[in-house]
Design a protein around this motif. Sequence first.
Motif, PDB file in Angstrom:
ATOM      1  N   VAL A 135       0.846  -1.195   0.000  1.00 31.81           N
ATOM      2  CA  VAL A 135       0.000   0.000   0.000  1.00 31.81           C
ATOM      3  C   VAL A 135       0.880   1.243   0.000  1.00 31.81           C
ATOM      4  CG1 VAL A 135      -1.899  -1.143   1.217  1.00 31.81           C
ATOM      5  CG2 VAL A 135      -0.123   0.037   2.529  1.00 31.81           C
ATOM      6  N   HIS A 136       0.298   2.362  -0.382  1.00 29.33           N
ATOM      7  CA  HIS A 136       1.005   3.633  -0.330  1.00 29.33           C
ATOM      8  C   HIS A 136       1.285   3.985   1.127  1.00 29.33           C
ATOM      9  CE1 HIS A 136       0.444   4.739  -4.590  1.00 29.33           C
ATOM     10  NE2 HIS A 136      -0.731   4.132  -4.497  1.00 29.33           N
ATOM     11  N   ASN A 137       2.515   4.396   1.424  1.00 27.62           N
ATOM     12  CA  ASN A 137       2.864   4.714   2.808  1.00 27.62           C
ATOM     13  C   ASN A 137       3.923   5.808   2.861  1.00 27.62           C
ATOM     14  OD1 ASN A 137       5.242   3.490   2.061  1.00 27.62           O
ATOM     15  ND2 ASN A 137       4.931   1.644   3.278  1.00 27.62           N
ATOM     16  N   ARG A 138       4.280   6.161   4.085  1.00 23.27           N
ATOM     17  CA  ARG A 138       5.365   7.113   4.339  1.00 23.27           C
ATOM     18  C   ARG A 138       6.493   6.317   4.992  1.00 23.27           C
ATOM     19  NH1 ARG A 138       4.443  12.557   5.063  1.00 23.27           N
ATOM     20  NH2 ARG A 138       5.512  12.523   7.085  1.00 23.27           N
ATOM     21  N   SER A 139       7.396   5.815   4.191  1.00 19.42           N
ATOM     22  CA  SER A 139       8.456   4.948   4.686  1.00 19.42           C
ATOM     23  C   SER A 139       9.577   5.750   5.319  1.00 19.42           C
ATOM     24  CB  SER A 139       9.022   4.104   3.537  1.00 19.42           C
ATOM     25  OG  SER A 139       9.654   4.940   2.582  1.00 19.42           O
ATOM     26  N   ASP A 140      10.468   5.042   6.011  1.00 18.14           N
ATOM     27  CA  ASP A 140      11.611   5.695   6.643  1.00 18.14           C
ATOM     28  C   ASP A 140      12.514   6.377   5.618  1.00 18.14           C
ATOM     29  OD1 ASP A 140      10.705   4.792   9.063  1.00 18.14           O
ATOM     30  OD2 ASP A 140      11.960   2.992   9.077  1.00 18.14           O
ATOM     31  N   SER A 141      12.521   5.852   4.402  1.00 11.48           N
ATOM     32  CA  SER A 141      13.359   6.449   3.358  1.00 11.48           C
ATOM     33  C   SER A 141      12.800   7.761   2.844  1.00 11.48           C
ATOM     34  CB  SER A 141      13.492   5.463   2.188  1.00 11.48           C
ATOM     35  OG  SER A 141      12.232   5.256   1.565  1.00 11.48           O
ATOM     36  N   GLY A 142      11.531   8.029   3.176  1.00 14.08           N
ATOM     37  CA  GLY A 142      10.921   9.275   2.736  1.00 14.08           C
ATOM     38  C   GLY A 142      10.094   9.134   1.474  1.00 14.08           C
ATOM     39  N   ARG A 143      10.266   8.005   0.774  1.00 16.36           N
ATOM     40  CA  ARG A 143       9.521   7.793  -0.459  1.00 16.36           C
ATOM     41  C   ARG A 143       8.758   6.477  -0.414  1.00 16.36           C
ATOM     42  NH1 ARG A 143      10.050  10.981  -4.708  1.00 16.36           N
ATOM     43  NH2 ARG A 143      11.676  12.578  -4.684  1.00 16.36           N
ATOM     44  N   CYS A 144       7.552   6.523  -0.955  1.00 16.59           N
ATOM     45  CA  CYS A 144       6.730   5.319  -1.071  1.00 16.59           C
ATOM     46  C   CYS A 144       7.290   4.447  -2.196  1.00 16.59           C
ATOM     47  CB  CYS A 144       5.290   5.739  -1.375  1.00 16.59           C
ATOM     48  SG  CYS A 144       4.147   4.378  -1.673  1.00 16.59           S
ATOM     49  N   ARG A 145       6.852   3.194  -2.228  1.00 17.24           N
ATOM     50  CA  ARG A 145       7.278   2.292  -3.291  1.00 17.24           C
ATOM     51  C   ARG A 145       6.815   2.767  -4.660  1.00 17.24           C
ATOM     52  NH1 ARG A 145       5.967  -3.813  -1.455  1.00 17.24           N
ATOM     53  NH2 ARG A 145       6.630  -4.148  -3.625  1.00 17.24           N
ATOM     54  N   CYS A 146       5.832   3.652  -4.686  1.00 14.45           N
ATOM     55  CA  CYS A 146       5.379   4.207  -5.959  1.00 14.45           C
ATOM     56  C   CYS A 146       6.301   5.308  -6.456  1.00 14.45           C
ATOM     57  CB  CYS A 146       3.955   4.740  -5.842  1.00 14.45           C
ATOM     58  SG  CYS A 146       3.806   6.233  -4.829  1.00 14.45           S
ATOM     59  N   GLY A 147       7.297   5.692  -5.618  1.00 16.35           N
ATOM     60  CA  GLY A 147       8.252   6.723  -5.995  1.00 16.35           C
ATOM     61  C   GLY A 147       7.883   8.116  -5.535  1.00 16.35           C
ATOM     62  N   THR A 148       6.750   8.253  -4.840  1.00 15.00           N
ATOM     63  CA  THR A 148       6.278   9.565  -4.393  1.00 15.00           C
ATOM     64  C   THR A 148       6.513   9.736  -2.899  1.00 15.00           C
ATOM     65  OG1 THR A 148       4.547   9.532  -6.085  1.00 15.00           O
ATOM     66  CG2 THR A 148       4.276  11.096  -4.256  1.00 15.00           C
ATOM     67  N   ALA A 149       6.860  10.949  -2.499  1.00  8.89           N
ATOM     68  CA  ALA A 149       6.951  11.272  -1.075  1.00  8.89           C
ATOM     69  C   ALA A 149       5.599  11.837  -0.652  1.00  8.89           C
ATOM     70  CB  ALA A 149       8.065  12.281  -0.824  1.00  8.89           C
ATOM     71  N   HIS A 150       4.731  10.967  -0.129  1.00  9.00           N
ATOM     72  CA  HIS A 150       3.376  11.392   0.213  1.00  9.00           C
ATOM     73  C   HIS A 150       3.390  12.316   1.436  1.00  9.00           C
ATOM     74  CE1 HIS A 150       1.632   8.583  -2.601  1.00  9.00           C
ATOM     75  NE2 HIS A 150       2.287   7.569  -2.054  1.00  9.00           N
ATOM     76  N   PRO A 151       2.695  13.436   1.384  1.00  6.94           N
ATOM     77  CA  PRO A 151       2.595  14.301   2.561  1.00  6.94           C
ATOM     78  C   PRO A 151       1.706  13.681   3.624  1.00  6.94           C
ATOM     79  CG  PRO A 151       1.181  15.129   0.816  1.00  6.94           C
ATOM     80  CD  PRO A 151       1.974  13.984   0.223  1.00  6.94           C
ATOM     81  N   GLN A 152       1.859  14.106   4.848  1.00 10.36           N
ATOM     82  CA  GLN A 152       1.009  13.637   5.940  1.00 10.36           C
ATOM     83  C   GLN A 152      -0.448  13.934   5.621  1.00 10.36           C
ATOM     84  OE1 GLN A 152       2.279  12.046   8.685  1.00 10.36           O
ATOM     85  NE2 GLN A 152       0.207  11.613   9.391  1.00 10.36           N
TER      86      GLN A 152
END
Length: 464
Positions: A135-152
Amino acid sequence: MTDAATLAGLDPTTLQDLLRVAGQPGFDRWQEQIRRTGGCADPIHLVGYTKTLDPATGTVLHTYSTDAEPGGRLRVACGNRRASRCPSCAWTYAGDAYHLIRGGLVGDAGMGVPDRVREHPGVFATLTAPSFGPVHNRSDSGRCRCGTAHPQGSAELGTALDPERYDYAGAVLWNNHASDLWRYFTIYLRRELAVRSGLTQARFREVCRVSFGKVAEFQKRGAVHFHAVIRLDGPEGPQDAPPHWASTDLLEDAIRAAAYRVSVPVPASGDYPARVLHWGGQVDVQPIASTALDGREVTEQAVASYVAKYATKAAETTGTVARRIGELAELDKLPDLPEHTRRLIQACWELDEDYPERKLWAWAHMLGFRGHFLTKSRRYSSTFGERRQVRADYRAAQERQRLGLPALDENPEGTTLVLAHWTYAGHGHTPGESWLAATIARDIQANREIAREALADLDDEGEW
């Protein structure tokens, strides 16, 4: 007070009804009724009477009838725990939940829980669901697996990266069996504790008791998980000290082992294969203390506040509806329903025919979950019923004092007999009443915040 600009912003129907309500005889009494409910958003309407008698002489000491009330009705709070349904009643429920959980951590003399209970080994544990697909998330790396940095707060968070491959059936079946997973967890936990203490299960029950209070929380992905305060007591509960060998480390090890052992089989049915449900791999266990540990707020107050917060919520974080869905066609009438949530509800519909005993469609609005959001073991602390009774007795004593009636705790000669007859007459508000009730609720909440800040200022100045 409400200014003209605020009233001008109301829709014509609400404004017209508001003016009607405000112009009716008994408007002040109506406001008093709503204030007594705390600004309840959906009050229960009752019709009836009470008569208070002196049993010795038969003298009528006091009478009350709804005939003199606005509309001939008495309005009482609905008592709904969900903040999405009634914020004011949910606030009361959250307060009860806070004191119920905190009482099991620090003691509650008024409810028979001694303060020495805080010396008993206790932890705050979180048990989660497994993965049903990325699922889309806010990972520790700062980027989701989709390549986007989703905002809170992004609407995409928690939704499936690939909806076509996401296991929606597994997700709702897991939610539906989550209470069974918890039940088996408590069984295995006692077994693991017995093994680690070198005792048989029968002997363990004679010297030690596991007490808990837990709350369910929905993640954005629509999977429920549990937060629990788990404590070791002596055999009689919080009044009884646990054995000398009982420790926080022992409890933590047993929790992890028990969570790993739990499995709930789901038989094959129709096009759906057999599967075995487990807890997710993320099992978090943290000791509870009266002060923060390593900068983490795992304190008695923080834990009680956290549990109370989620005790008033349901599946709102997923964007689902707050009521049961009658027919599948109703989904088409909910254009704002997130696609991920819509698919979870659709899965409940599709599974319901193959697993009718699980009542998945009846609980589709809860994404299959059919358990209680806040539960506790029998000896953890007090009960909601006991806390409500204390509040009811306090208010009854106030009312008896106002009416000049003898107190209930006086000698037998001062006792009274109350005859009552009540009939349900509906619930809720008209549009104008609803707006006024919401305004009253906001005023009450603002006054509470002011009082809380004043108490905090006094505490900070050391004037207690």
